[in-house]
Design a protein around this motif. Structure first.
Motif, mmCIF file in Angstrom:
data_model
loop_
_atom_site.group_PDB
_atom_site.id
_atom_site.type_symbol
_atom_site.label_atom_id
_atom_site.label_comp_id
_atom_site.label_asym_id
_atom_site.label_seq_id
_atom_site.Cartn_x
_atom_site.Cartn_y
_atom_site.Cartn_z
ATOM 1 N N LEU A 1 34.388 40.757 38.036
ATOM 2 C CA LEU A 1 33.873 41.591 39.118
ATOM 3 C C LEU A 1 32.358 41.483 39.169
ATOM 4 O O LEU A 1 31.704 41.409 38.125
ATOM 5 N N GLU A 2 31.824 41.471 40.384
ATOM 6 C CA GLU A 2 30.372 41.517 40.580
ATOM 7 C C GLU A 2 30.099 42.058 41.968
ATOM 8 O O GLU A 2 30.988 42.119 42.810
ATOM 9 N N GLY A 3 28.868 42.460 42.201
ATOM 10 C CA GLY A 3 28.528 42.928 43.539
ATOM 11 C C GLY A 3 27.361 43.880 43.568
ATOM 12 O O GLY A 3 26.399 43.736 42.809
ATOM 13 N N ARG A 4 27.513 44.881 44.448
ATOM 14 C CA ARG A 4 26.453 45.868 44.638
ATOM 15 C C ARG A 4 27.067 47.250 44.772
ATOM 16 O O ARG A 4 28.142 47.415 45.335
ATOM 17 N N VAL A 5 26.346 48.246 44.252
ATOM 18 C CA VAL A 5 26.779 49.635 44.320
ATOM 19 C C VAL A 5 26.413 50.199 45.697
ATOM 20 O O VAL A 5 25.355 49.874 46.241
ATOM 21 N N ALA A 6 27.270 51.029 46.230
ATOM 22 C CA ALA A 6 27.043 51.627 47.543
ATOM 23 C C ALA A 6 26.127 52.841 47.422
ATOM 24 O O ALA A 6 26.525 53.985 47.639
ATOM 25 N N LEU A 7 24.880 52.573 47.060
ATOM 26 C CA LEU A 7 23.832 53.593 46.956
ATOM 27 C C LEU A 7 22.586 53.046 47.634
ATOM 28 O O LEU A 7 22.476 51.828 47.844
ATOM 29 N N ASP B 1 29.552 48.399 47.587
ATOM 30 C CA ASP B 1 29.231 47.833 48.895
ATOM 31 C C ASP B 1 30.164 46.637 49.039
ATOM 32 O O ASP B 1 29.899 45.557 48.509
ATOM 33 N N ALA B 2 31.290 46.841 49.727
ATOM 34 C CA ALA B 2 32.353 45.832 49.784
ATOM 35 C C ALA B 2 31.897 44.520 50.415
ATOM 36 O O ALA B 2 32.419 43.456 50.076
ATOM 37 N N ALA B 3 30.918 44.569 51.299
ATOM 38 C CA ALA B 3 30.438 43.346 51.939
ATOM 39 C C ALA B 3 29.701 42.439 50.950
ATOM 40 O O ALA B 3 29.572 41.238 51.191
ATOM 41 N N HIS B 4 29.229 43.015 49.849
ATOM 42 C CA HIS B 4 28.456 42.244 48.877
ATOM 43 C C HIS B 4 29.042 42.324 47.468
ATOM 44 O O HIS B 4 28.319 42.156 46.477
ATOM 45 N N SER B 5 30.343 42.605 47.384
ATOM 46 C CA SER B 5 31.007 42.720 46.086
ATOM 47 C C SER B 5 32.311 41.941 46.130
ATOM 48 O O SER B 5 32.885 41.738 47.197
ATOM 49 N N ARG B 6 32.754 41.532 44.947
ATOM 50 C CA ARG B 6 34.021 40.800 44.896
ATOM 51 C C ARG B 6 34.659 40.929 43.520
ATOM 52 O O ARG B 6 33.976 41.076 42.508
ATOM 53 N N ALA B 7 35.973 40.864 43.537
ATOM 54 C CA ALA B 7 36.758 40.817 42.306
ATOM 55 C C ALA B 7 37.574 39.538 42.362
ATOM 56 O O ALA B 7 38.270 39.282 43.340
ATOM 57 N N ASP B 8 37.452 38.722 41.332
ATOM 58 C CA ASP B 8 38.175 37.453 41.271
ATOM 59 C C ASP B 8 39.287 37.539 40.241
ATOM 60 O O ASP B 8 39.053 37.931 39.094
ATOM 61 N N LEU B 9 40.483 37.158 40.654
ATOM 62 C CA LEU B 9 41.615 37.092 39.748
ATOM 63 C C LEU B 9 41.480 35.839 38.885
ATOM 64 O O LEU B 9 41.315 34.737 39.406
ATOM 65 N N LEU B 10 41.536 36.024 37.575
ATOM 66 C CA LEU B 10 41.449 34.900 36.654
ATOM 67 C C LEU B 10 42.830 34.479 36.157
ATOM 68 O O LEU B 10 43.107 33.297 36.004
ATOM 69 N N ALA C 1 27.795 40.758 36.878
ATOM 70 C CA ALA C 1 29.129 40.175 36.756
ATOM 71 C C ALA C 1 29.687 40.436 35.357
ATOM 72 O O ALA C 1 29.015 40.199 34.360
ATOM 73 N N TYR C 2 30.896 40.980 35.319
ATOM 74 C CA TYR C 2 31.568 41.198 34.047
ATOM 75 C C TYR C 2 33.057 40.954 34.222
ATOM 76 O O TYR C 2 33.565 40.879 35.337
ATOM 77 N N THR C 3 33.746 40.806 33.111
ATOM 78 C CA THR C 3 35.172 40.533 33.125
ATOM 79 C C THR C 3 35.926 41.689 32.492
ATOM 80 O O THR C 3 35.342 42.546 31.823
ATOM 81 N N GLY C 4 37.221 41.673 32.700
ATOM 82 C CA GLY C 4 38.049 42.703 32.112
ATOM 83 C C GLY C 4 39.525 42.382 32.254
ATOM 84 O O GLY C 4 39.909 41.332 32.768
ATOM 85 N N TYR D 1 39.903 46.257 44.385
ATOM 86 C CA TYR D 1 39.013 46.727 43.310
ATOM 87 C C TYR D 1 37.643 47.121 43.851
ATOM 88 O O TYR D 1 36.954 47.922 43.245
ATOM 89 N N VAL D 2 37.231 46.531 44.978
ATOM 90 C CA VAL D 2 35.916 46.842 45.543
ATOM 91 C C VAL D 2 35.998 47.497 46.916
ATOM 92 O O VAL D 2 35.022 48.089 47.365
ATOM 93 N N THR D 3 37.139 47.402 47.596
ATOM 94 C CA THR D 3 37.257 48.004 48.933
ATOM 95 C C THR D 3 37.981 49.336 48.917
ATOM 96 O O THR D 3 37.798 50.152 49.812
ATOM 97 N N GLY D 4 38.852 49.533 47.932
ATOM 98 C CA GLY D 4 39.682 50.731 47.905
ATOM 99 C C GLY D 4 40.898 50.618 48.807
ATOM 100 O O GLY D 4 41.707 51.528 48.883
ATOM 101 N N SER D 5 41.062 49.509 49.474
ATOM 102 C CA SER D 5 42.187 49.303 50.386
ATOM 103 C C SER D 5 43.408 48.858 49.576
ATOM 104 O O SER D 5 43.640 47.667 49.381
#
Length: 147
Positions: free
Chosen positions: A70-76, A42-51, A84-87, A4-8
């Motif tokens: 999900l929470e983190g930082r935008v790559a800008l 910015d994958a180094a400072h972002s994360r998606a947690d499975l609930l 942080a928000y949920t979905g 969700y944050v790396t695109g991998s």
């Protein structure tokens, strides 16, 4: 795998022509989606947690439903924060194989405006919804039946 944050994307999980839909966009193609996501966070400072993860139900065996945070930082420049928000993500599986994902539909628990404005406006200028609690708190609330 934090795709969700790396695109991998996990190999073989998505059909090449999978459709990815969220409140702000619709992308067709697994590689195109991966590229968009990889350039967004910015994958180094972002994360998606499975609930949680659950099947769609007896009436919809080709659907899998995930809850996430999900929470983190935008790559800008300046790496603005992502509040942080949920979905919920609904995966629709291929009818022939029952395994590869043909559609990923994201539903956010905040508005798209709130998600973006909270990243680019100072807190005094944009109130919006409060940030989601930590994943551990949300999981505990889910176990207690509070979510």
């Amino acid at each position: 795998g934090q795709y969700y944050v790396t695109g991998s994307l996990p190999p073989g999980l998505f059909k090449d022509d999978c459709v990815f839909i969220d409140p702000t966009t619709r992308v067709v193609g697994a590689q195109k989606y991966a590229s968009v996501v990889a350039s967004l966070f910015d994958a180094a400072h972002s994360r998606a947690d499975l609930l949680s993860i659950s099947p769609g139900g007896a009436d919809d065996p080709l659907t899998v439903v995930l809850r996430w945070r999900l929470e983190g930082r935008v790559a800008l420049p300046g790496n603005p924060p992502v509040k942080a928000y949920t979905g919920t993500t609904i995966y629709r599986l291929d009818e022939e194989t029952g395994s590869a994902v043909v559609e990923q539909l994201e539903l956010w628990d905040v508005t798209a405006l709130d998600a973006f404005a909270s990243s680019f406006l100072p807190t005094w200028a944009w109130k919006g919804a409060p940030p989601a609690p930590p994943a551990e708190v949300l999981r505990a609330q889910m176990q207690e039946g509070g979510l």
